[in-house]
Design an enzyme around this catalytic site. Structure first.
Site, PDB file in Angstrom:
ATOM      1  N   ASN A  18       0.847  -1.140  -0.115  1.00 53.15           N
ATOM      2  CA  ASN A  18      -0.067  -0.006  -0.041  1.00 53.15           C
ATOM      3  C   ASN A  18       1.140   1.353   0.113  1.00 53.15           C
ATOM      4  O   ASN A  18       1.449   1.534   0.920  1.00 53.15           O
ATOM      5  CB  ASN A  18      -1.001  -0.182   1.218  1.00 53.15           C
ATOM      6  CG  ASN A  18      -1.777   1.033   1.531  1.00 53.15           C
ATOM      7  OD1 ASN A  18      -1.859   1.760   0.511  1.00 53.15           O
ATOM      8  ND2 ASN A  18      -2.321   1.462   2.584  1.00 53.15           N
ATOM      9  N   TRP A  19       1.057   1.936  -1.137  1.00 54.59           N
ATOM     10  CA  TRP A  19       1.931   3.055  -1.277  1.00 54.59           C
ATOM     11  C   TRP A  19       1.333   4.480  -0.647  1.00 54.59           C
ATOM     12  O   TRP A  19       1.975   5.155  -0.515  1.00 54.59           O
ATOM     13  CB  TRP A  19       2.295   3.282  -2.667  1.00 54.59           C
ATOM     14  CG  TRP A  19       3.071   2.094  -3.523  1.00 54.59           C
ATOM     15  CD1 TRP A  19       3.577   1.157  -2.885  1.00 54.59           C
ATOM     16  CD2 TRP A  19       3.277   2.223  -4.917  1.00 54.59           C
ATOM     17  NE1 TRP A  19       4.122   0.687  -3.756  1.00 54.59           N
ATOM     18  CE2 TRP A  19       4.268   1.060  -4.845  1.00 54.59           C
ATOM     19  CE3 TRP A  19       3.048   2.930  -6.066  1.00 54.59           C
ATOM     20  CZ2 TRP A  19       4.641   0.646  -6.412  1.00 54.59           C
ATOM     21  CZ3 TRP A  19       3.575   2.707  -7.105  1.00 54.59           C
ATOM     22  CH2 TRP A  19       4.271   1.601  -7.454  1.00 54.59           C
ATOM     23  N   LYS A  20       0.174   4.166  -0.222  1.00 56.66           N
ATOM     24  CA  LYS A  20      -0.776   5.440   0.572  1.00 56.66           C
ATOM     25  C   LYS A  20      -0.496   6.760  -0.711  1.00 56.66           C
ATOM     26  O   LYS A  20      -0.546   6.472  -1.747  1.00 56.66           O
ATOM     27  CB  LYS A  20      -0.175   5.659   1.804  1.00 56.66           C
ATOM     28  CG  LYS A  20      -0.233   4.380   2.563  1.00 56.66           C
ATOM     29  CD  LYS A  20       0.147   4.418   4.324  1.00 56.66           C
ATOM     30  CE  LYS A  20      -0.038   3.159   5.012  1.00 56.66           C
ATOM     31  NZ  LYS A  20       0.186   3.338   6.458  1.00 56.66           N
ATOM     32  N   HIS A  64      -9.491   1.422   5.296  1.00 55.10           N
ATOM     33  CA  HIS A  64      -8.074   1.480   5.955  1.00 55.10           C
ATOM     34  C   HIS A  64      -8.450   2.521   7.283  1.00 55.10           C
ATOM     35  O   HIS A  64      -9.087   3.336   7.246  1.00 55.10           O
ATOM     36  CB  HIS A  64      -7.064   1.950   5.190  1.00 55.10           C
ATOM     37  CG  HIS A  64      -5.802   1.929   5.380  1.00 55.10           C
ATOM     38  ND1 HIS A  64      -5.064   3.050   6.551  1.00 55.10           N
ATOM     39  CD2 HIS A  64      -4.656   0.968   5.189  1.00 55.10           C
ATOM     40  CE1 HIS A  64      -4.062   2.441   6.873  1.00 55.10           C
ATOM     41  NE2 HIS A  64      -3.548   1.455   6.058  1.00 55.10           N
ATOM     42  N   GLU A  67      -6.623   4.882   8.238  1.00 52.51           N
ATOM     43  CA  GLU A  67      -6.490   6.101   7.879  1.00 52.51           C
ATOM     44  C   GLU A  67      -7.666   6.741   7.206  1.00 52.51           C
ATOM     45  O   GLU A  67      -7.832   8.061   7.507  1.00 52.51           O
ATOM     46  CB  GLU A  67      -5.102   6.309   7.086  1.00 52.51           C
ATOM     47  CG  GLU A  67      -3.996   6.104   8.018  1.00 52.51           C
ATOM     48  CD  GLU A  67      -2.872   5.674   7.076  1.00 52.51           C
ATOM     49  OE1 GLU A  67      -2.860   5.353   5.702  1.00 52.51           O
ATOM     50  OE2 GLU A  67      -1.956   4.933   7.662  1.00 52.51           O
ATOM     51  N   GLU A  95      -5.168  -4.907  10.727  1.00 52.96           N
ATOM     52  CA  GLU A  95      -3.956  -3.806  10.955  1.00 52.96           C
ATOM     53  C   GLU A  95      -4.204  -3.155  12.233  1.00 52.96           C
ATOM     54  O   GLU A  95      -5.102  -2.282  12.258  1.00 52.96           O
ATOM     55  CB  GLU A  95      -4.085  -2.842   9.816  1.00 52.96           C
ATOM     56  CG  GLU A  95      -3.898  -3.414   8.372  1.00 52.96           C
ATOM     57  CD  GLU A  95      -3.170  -2.293   7.429  1.00 52.96           C
ATOM     58  OE1 GLU A  95      -2.086  -2.752   6.866  1.00 52.96           O
ATOM     59  OE2 GLU A  95      -3.873  -1.226   7.469  1.00 52.96           O
ATOM     60  N   GLY A 134       2.802   2.093  10.952  1.00 55.47           N
ATOM     61  CA  GLY A 134       3.708   3.386  10.920  1.00 55.47           C
ATOM     62  C   GLY A 134       4.468   3.559  12.155  1.00 55.47           C
ATOM     63  O   GLY A 134       5.265   4.599  12.255  1.00 55.47           O
ATOM     64  N   SER A 142       3.904  -2.268  10.305  1.00 52.75           N
ATOM     65  CA  SER A 142       5.217  -2.430  10.439  1.00 52.75           C
ATOM     66  C   SER A 142       5.937  -3.617  10.077  1.00 52.75           C
ATOM     67  O   SER A 142       6.897  -4.320  10.782  1.00 52.75           O
ATOM     68  CB  SER A 142       5.587  -2.129  11.963  1.00 52.75           C
ATOM     69  OG  SER A 142       5.297  -0.765  12.199  1.00 52.75           O
ATOM     70  N   GLY A 189       2.913  -1.221   4.388  1.00 49.92           N
ATOM     71  CA  GLY A 189       2.981   0.240   4.147  1.00 49.92           C
ATOM     72  C   GLY A 189       4.590   0.740   3.758  1.00 49.92           C
ATOM     73  O   GLY A 189       4.948   0.358   2.523  1.00 49.92           O
TER      74      GLY A 189
HETATM   75  P1  13P Z   1       3.269   0.255   7.938  1.00 55.14           P
HETATM   76  O1  13P Z   1       3.515  -0.811   7.098  1.00 55.14           O
HETATM   77  O2  13P Z   1       3.998   1.621   7.399  1.00 55.14           O
HETATM   78  O3  13P Z   1       3.197   0.094   9.182  1.00 55.14           O
HETATM   79  O4  13P Z   1       1.782   0.542   7.351  1.00 55.14           O
HETATM   80  C1  13P Z   1       0.941  -0.554   7.251  1.00 55.14           C
HETATM   81  C2  13P Z   1      -0.279  -0.277   6.552  1.00 55.14           C
HETATM   82  O5  13P Z   1      -1.070   0.792   7.112  1.00 55.14           O
HETATM   83  C3  13P Z   1      -0.542  -0.688   5.421  1.00 55.14           C
HETATM   84  O6  13P Z   1      -1.824  -0.702   4.917  1.00 55.14           O
END
Ligand code: 13P
Length: 256
Positions: free
Chosen positions: A9-11, A96, A98, A168, A174, A214, A235
């Protein structure tokens, strides 16, 4: 029997040029894998070019990070599942944390999107997960159960085959602090038991449940070795093709 699925997931990262360079490097590093399903989930702006680029790289599939539940209409700034399908997008992340926390998406909104995605031929990656406070208060099970029950309301048994769940935990996203393999496995068992209640045990055994939060080369193999962990939603570590390729290798090693 559940093929592991690793998604990056590149966000809100990577421009088109950066995405091109990424794919070039990922293919060079990885060669090819058929043991693990690999999905890249870029920003909408990058999807058309990436769809063309991946035309002859069948082992990498394409996903999107969100969609609206209507097929078309007066929804300024939104993108529909129909539009994504037209670009050969196969998966779509829905709910998600976020989007839930920063953009006010409720379980009901996520449910509309899940149903629309399935109707439009996309495979939802339904994200669920508890906050640290919810975990500390002992509310984890209840939160996850509610996210599954409401998120999947009205989904037919047949449609469960196209579903992926991503567990998640918000405190692991993150932060560099992943859930440990036992914590993740326990949550996945709980999730599978709730899936069995809302479908049946045979179907629940076939639904893939990814872990996210993570994930990195240092912890991927142990996480991916857990019985009920069927892949990862990555992420930060998925933004670097070399690192993501290492995670693919770790996942293959976990199969051995
Ligand atoms: P991280 O791998 O940066 O913790 O993010 C996970 C994430 O939100 C994937 O959708």
């Amino acid at each position: 029997m559940r093929k592991k699925i690793l998604a990056a997931n590149w966000k809100m990262n990577l421009t088109q040029d950066e995405a091109d360079a990424y794919v070039h490097s990922l293919v060079r590093e990885t060669g090819e894998t058929n043991d693990v399903e690999v999905v890249l989930i870029p920003a909408f702006t990058v999807i058309p070019a990436l769809a063309a680029r991946l035309n002859d790289t069948a082992w990498i599939r394409l996903g999107a990070q969100n969609m609206h539940w209507e097929k078309s209409g007066a929804y300024t700034g939104e993108i529909s599942g129909t539009m994504l399908r037209a670009l050969y997008v196969r998966y779509v992340i829905l709910g998600h944390s976020e989007r839930r926390n920063l953009f006010g998406e409720t379980n009901e909104i996520v449910n509309r999107k899940v149903k629309a995605a399935l109707e439009q031929g996309l495979r939802p990656i339904l994200c669920i997960g508890e906050s640290l406070q919810e975990r500390d208060l002992g509310h984890m099970n209840q939160v996850l159960e509610e996210q599954i029950r409401v998120g999947l309301k009205g989904v037919s048994l047949k449609e469960f085959h196209d579903l992926v769940i991503a567990y998640e935990p918000i405190w692991a996203i993150g932060t560099g602090k992943s859930a440990n393999p036992q914590q993740a496995q326990e949550a996945h068992v709980l999730i599978r038991s709730v899936l069995a209640q809302v479908s049946d045990s045979g179907i629940a055994e076939r639904v893939r449940i990814q872990y996210g939060g993570s994930v990195k080369p240092e912890n991927a193999q142990e996480l991916m070795s857990q019985k009920d962990i069927d892949g990862a939603l990555v992420g930060a570590a998925g933004l670097d093709p070399v690192t993501f390729s290492q995670i693919i290798r770790c996942t293959e090693a976990a199969l051995a």
